[in-house]
Structure formats: C-alpha cells, structure tokens
Design an enzyme around this catalytic site. Sequence first.
Site, PDB file in Angstrom:
ATOM      1  N   ASP A  62       5.381   5.922 -10.854  1.00 40.80           N
ATOM      2  CA  ASP A  62       5.626   6.248  -9.448  1.00 40.80           C
ATOM      3  C   ASP A  62       6.353   5.112  -8.720  1.00 40.80           C
ATOM      4  O   ASP A  62       6.339   3.955  -9.144  1.00 40.80           O
ATOM      5  CB  ASP A  62       4.291   6.498  -8.728  1.00 40.80           C
ATOM      6  CG  ASP A  62       3.625   7.799  -9.168  1.00 40.80           C
ATOM      7  OD1 ASP A  62       4.086   8.426 -10.142  1.00 40.80           O
ATOM      8  OD2 ASP A  62       2.630   8.172  -8.524  1.00 40.80           O
ATOM      9  N   HIS A  67       3.132   2.414 -12.315  1.00 41.51           N
ATOM     10  CA  HIS A  67       4.153   2.207 -11.278  1.00 41.51           C
ATOM     11  C   HIS A  67       5.307   1.361 -11.797  1.00 41.51           C
ATOM     12  O   HIS A  67       5.088   0.235 -12.226  1.00 41.51           O
ATOM     13  CB  HIS A  67       3.522   1.525 -10.059  1.00 41.51           C
ATOM     14  CG  HIS A  67       2.504   2.384  -9.369  1.00 41.51           C
ATOM     15  ND1 HIS A  67       1.228   2.536  -9.851  1.00 41.51           N
ATOM     16  CD2 HIS A  67       2.596   3.187  -8.277  1.00 41.51           C
ATOM     17  CE1 HIS A  67       0.568   3.380  -9.066  1.00 41.51           C
ATOM     18  NE2 HIS A  67       1.372   3.790  -8.104  1.00 41.51           N
TER      19      HIS A  67
HETATM   20 ZN   LIG Z   1       3.266   6.188  -4.851  1.00 40.77          ZN
END
Ligand SMILES: [Zn+2]
Length: 241
Positions: free
Chosen positions: A51, A202
């Site tokens: 993400d 991430h």
């Molecule tokens: Zn996020």
Amino acid sequence: MRGVVEFAAGAGVTLGGLAVFTKAALHPESQIFGRTLIAGINPDEMALTYDDGPNDAATMELLELLERYGAKATFFMIGRFVRMRPEIVRAVHAAGHVVGNHTMTHPWLTNKPADLIRTELKACNEALEDTLGCAIRYFRPPHGARRPVVLRAARELGLVPVQWNVMGFDWEPIGADKIYEHIDGGLARSRKRGQGANILLHDGFDKTMGTDRTDTLIATERLLERFQRDGARAVTVEAWG
Ligand SMILES: [Zn+2]
C-alpha cells in the site's frame, strides 16, 4: 429518578453500540458492513499486497525483487502519488502485478461525507486509468476503515473492496526481523483457519514521497525464499475474486 436511570442506561447502550460500530468499521476481517475480499481457502496461496505507493525510494527495487522470484503482487496506490510518478505505475502494471485504488489523498473514511468519499475514490480511479489505459477493479480503504457508504461508493465504481488477514506492521519503525515475525505469526493463524494469506505491507508512506522501505524489502525477500522452500504460491488478489 427513574427517567434519569433509563436515560443513562439508554446512553450506555448507544455508546456500546458506537463502540461496536467503530470496532467493526476498523477490524480488517469484519464483514458486517458488506462483503470484502480477504483470501481464498487454499492455505498455500499467499498474496503480498503493498500500500501507499508508488514510491521512488522503494517500488522499482521491489519490482526487481519480485521478478527474481517470479512472484506477482498487488499494489494499492494513492492517486496523488500516481500523478507524481506515472512511470513507476506503468512499470508495476507492465510487470504483470495488479494495481488497485487506495484513494486520492489517503484520508480516514470513517467520518467523511458520502460525496467526499466518492470524490476520493473517483479521482484515484481516474489517475490510474489515465496512466494505465485500463479499468481498475480493486480498492483498499485507507487504514482498512470502511462503512456501508464507503463500500457502496466502491461498488458504484465497479470496485471490489479488499481487506487483509496478515499484517507486517511495517508502518512502524520496527526493523525487518519484527516485520517478518509478525507475518510469520499471521501465516500460522491463517493456515490454522484454513485460509490463504492476504499480507499487508507498504512500499510507500501516505504522507510523503520518498520514504525508505528497506526493512519491508528485506522482509519480503525472506518471505519469497520461504514461499519457494515451502511450495507456497505467491498470488494476486485476482486469484480470489
Ligand atoms: Zn494506506
């Protein structure tokens, strides 16, 4: 007096209800506000999901790493970064990974009006579609926060909402070993439940472009080695719906 007690009791129920509502809105595996995609029922299927990119400090390096292991992943991107680094988005897509919507500016959607939620999702879709020239199918709400109105806005745009069931906690500066340990525990839990693993990591950071994600890359490499060793299959969320 009776009225006061009743009022207090009523208020207690309301507050309790709100607590449940908030918990359900944030819990990644809650289904009470409508169905979201998490994982399949084959415990040997692992979806690495990244993400908050694209990020020029990490995404291209991550692509090389995935390529080395012949693995595909899913990237939920923030529209404003897509506009800043379209060439990275095109590289991710060209390498065969799945690119999904993670809103335009990454707000908490738990307390936002419906029109703002729609604008956030639509603007990110447009940024991705302008960049890639193809329709976007998946959406992950920032922080996993969702309400019926968020899921409705996603469906209006033809987007499938996606959550996760394994977390690396790599948004905290905990180091590669701890990230791996969290995931290791999560993989054991998803296996026990007879589920595939949808692993949240991430490659970017929602506040700014250029954040170092070396620890996430190191943990990813260890996971890819492990998948190879165990005969697990690195899939994208497309494998599940
Ligand atoms: Zn996020």
